[in-house]
Design a protein around this motif. Structure first.
Motif: not given
Lengths: 348, 313
Positions: A318-325
């Motif tokens: 999803i779009a959020r995966c561009a931030e490191p989890p």
């Protein structure tokens, strides 16, 4: 024959997993290799722990940083080209702060390691007995004769037939399985608290594999050794480990008790690895199905994506995966590094 | 083990036979012969013919060869026609000079080559390593005669520390004896030291990277013990063979070096003998040199087997 269970302490005698002080506790371990283009991070934010008498499996594809992690724990990475940061506490002692000399005293004594290649890991120029005795003399002192006796005793313990004779053999006289037994004898000669086994059975035949794993388990039960077992083979992990850490592109992406991870993986990458398990596929239906593979490859060290490292191969992106989890708890004793956990709904 | 050595010895027989044919044959390919040289410029054909008959030079070559081989096997290397002395005696007189020179250069080459090679590998990519590599390249490239002359200029003419030429036998004192071949030994050993250094370095880099060295480190051994006992032990076995082969380069290099430093060894003997077509002497020198080379290599083979558990059985 006396049943084995009778000589072992009852299971409830062992400390409860979550109450025990871990034997080794690794926090935010990172390894940078210095290169001409600047440092390359091979291992990033790895946190693990192992308790006495328990086995932690580290699983991942080649290039995922499993071996670098285990060499970092041993302090065996070249100091000139590798920078290790974070924290490695063994029995409360911070290993990364220790000077090389102090670390050397621990190596082979308190922590020891066996390697993937039994054919090349023994020195061809010395008798195997001498190579085991060398470790004993180094850490236990005493005379050469006592060390030799200990070497022969260790060979007997790891199931080498006629150990007095075999101790006098040079490595080239022994088969791969026998050599790996010698390596185990050497690693365990000083009764280490922690044994790191880096793909100990990968180079061996399947039947020998089972023998070696069985042997390691048996020796662990006798001495209460903590084991870190590095493998790319999930069936080996499933058989031998209490806990599993799945590594991907230098990071631990999921940590869980072994049963839990096989039942319900909480990271898309683990899901992919399990999908690649032949036995599981066979049970699931199509007997002659092709092995499912995870499309794509592990990103190279110098082109690591900024966010989740698995995003390029992940079906649930999803779009959020561009931030490191971050690594976050997802259940009792388990953690996952994914924005989309729990995965149950998605995987269905 | 003794069976292997015996087999190596048996293998020497054909080698030596071929060697003897080559030594004998090459001499005869040169224009002119000893009779011509002995008779002088104004000799009559009759005188030359009678000299040839006297020394058997008129007989067919195979007969001359068998005749020569027969005497050699009995320890008779013939007579020098020019010096009018038995070749055997000439060789025995000169052997100590060449042997002393060869051994000293080899010791020098090994001492320098092994230590710098090992240290370079252990300290790879440091300033020390780069400096050692550049020095080795210079050592290989510098011609012997130039190095010899430079050393004479510096240490004899300039500083007056060492004699520029001549030989003092060891029987006249250890230091004066060693001193007289010190400079020639360094000149002769420099290139070999450089070759040994480069081979030692690359062999050490390989073993230092090996799995068993990692195992040794995992045992908690000190770096010193890892390097000496585990890495060097395996890196140096191929260097044994290399050293023996370089012994050949050393024997031929000795010819030039002996003439620069005016040492009365094999080199000077053979150069004079070739100019004067003194066949028997040339043959004798080449034969003994070749024998020494073959023998050194036999020793190296045995050493290599002893150092390799896999070959010992």
């Amino acid at each position: 024959m006396m049943p084995r269970a009778a000589v072992l302490p009852p299971p409830d005698f062992l400390p409860e997993p979550d109450m025990a002080e871990p034997l080794i506790e690794v926090q935010n371990l990172a390894v940078d290799f210095l290169s001409a283009e600047g440092p390359l991070r091979a291992v990033d934010d790895v946190s693990l722990s192992v308790e006495r008498g328990r086995t932690l499996g580290i699983v991942g594809e080649s290039g995922s940083g499993k071996s670098v992690t285990s060499l970092a724990l041993m302090g065996l990475l070249p100091r000139r080209s590798a920078r290790v940061s974070g924290s490695v506490r063994l029995d409360g002692r911070e290993l990364l702060d220790l000077p090389e000399t102090a670390l050397r005293d621990l190596r082979g004594d308190v922590i020891s390691m066996i390697f993937q290649e039994p054919m090349t890991s023994l020195n061809p120029a010395y008798r195997v007995g001498d190579q085991i005795a060398e470790a004993v003399e180094r850490h236990r002192g005493g005379n050469a004769a006592a060390a030799w006796t200990r070497a022969v005793e260790m060979l007997r313990r790891v199931g080498v037939p006629s150990p007095e004779l075999r101790a006098r053999d040079y490595p080239h006289r022994l088969s791969g399985g026998m050599r790996q037994r010698v390596m185990i004898a050497m690693a365990l000669a000083c009764d280490p608290d922690l044994l790191i086994a880096d793909e100990p059975t990968t180079a061996l035949d399947v039947t020998i594999q089972a023998q070696i794993l069985h042997l390691m388990g048996e020796l662990q039960r006798e001495a209460g050794t903590g084991i870190i077992l590095v493998s790319h083979d999930l069936s080996v992990i499933a058989e031998t480990c209490d806990e599993v850490a799945v590594m991907y592109a230098g990071q631990v992406v999921e940590r869980a008790p072994v049963a839990a991870i096989f039942e319900a993986p909480e990271h898309p990458y683990t899901l992919g690895l399990l999908g690649a398990l032949p036995a599981r596929r066979a049970r699931a239906g199509g007997a002659r199905q092709r092995l499912p593979v995870i499309p794509g490859t592990v990103p190279q060290l110098h082109e690591m994506p900024r966010g989740c490292r698995f995003q390029g191969r992940c079906p649930f992106r999803i779009a959020r995966c561009a931030e490191p989890p971050p690594m976050e708890p997802v259940g009792p004793g388990r953690e996952s590094r994914c924005w989309r956990t729990p995965l149950e709904a998605l995987a269905a | 083990m003794s069976r292997i050595i015996l087999r190596r010895l048996m293998e020497l027989v054909p080698t030596l036979l071929i060697l003897s044919v080559v030594i004998f044959g090459l001499q005869r390919l040169l224009p002119g012969d000893a009779a011509l040289a002995m008779a002088g410029e104004d000799a009559t054909p009759e005188l030359i013919a009678s000299l040839r008959a006297q020394y058997g030079l008129d007989r067919p070559l195979p007969v001359q060869y068998l005749d020569w081989l027969g005497s050699v096997l009995q320890g008779d290397l013939g007579r020098s026609l020019r010096l009018n002395a038995p070749v055997g005696q000439l060789l025995i007189d000169r052997l100590p000079v060449t042997l002393q020179l060869a051994l000293m250069s080899m010791l020098f080459a090994l001492a320098i080559g092994l230590t710098t090679g090992v240290i370079s590998a252990v300290k790879r990519d440091t300033r020390w390593d780069h400096a050692a590599n550049v020095s080795a390249l210079i050592g290989i490239s510098v011609p012997n005669f130039w190095l010899g002359i430079m050393m004479i200029l510096v240490f004899s003419v300039g500083l007056g520390w060492l004699p520029a030429s001549g030989f003092t036998p060891l029987s006249e004192g250890l230091w004066p004896g060693l001193r007289s071949t010190l400079m020639p030994a360094i000149v002769l050993g420099t290139a070999i030291a450089a070759i040994i250094m480069r081979h030692t370095r690359s062999a050490m880099l390989q073993t230092l990277d090996s799995d068993y060295v990692r195992t040794a480190r995992a045992k908690g051994l000190t770096e010193r013990r890892v390097v000496i006992r585990h890495a060097m032990r395996n890196a140096l076995t191929p260097v044994i063979t290399l050293t023996a082969l370089e012994f050949g380069a050393l024997m031929s290099g000795a010819i030039l070096t002996e003439s620069i430093f005016n040492l009365p060894g094999f080199g000077k003997l053979i150069v004079d003998a070739v100019y004067n077509r003194d066949y028997e002497v040339v043959q004798g020198v080449v034969l003994v040199t070749a024998l020494i080379f073959v023998f050194v290599n036999l020793l190296a083979d045995i050493g290599y087997i002893l150092a390799n558990p896999r070959l010992r059985e």
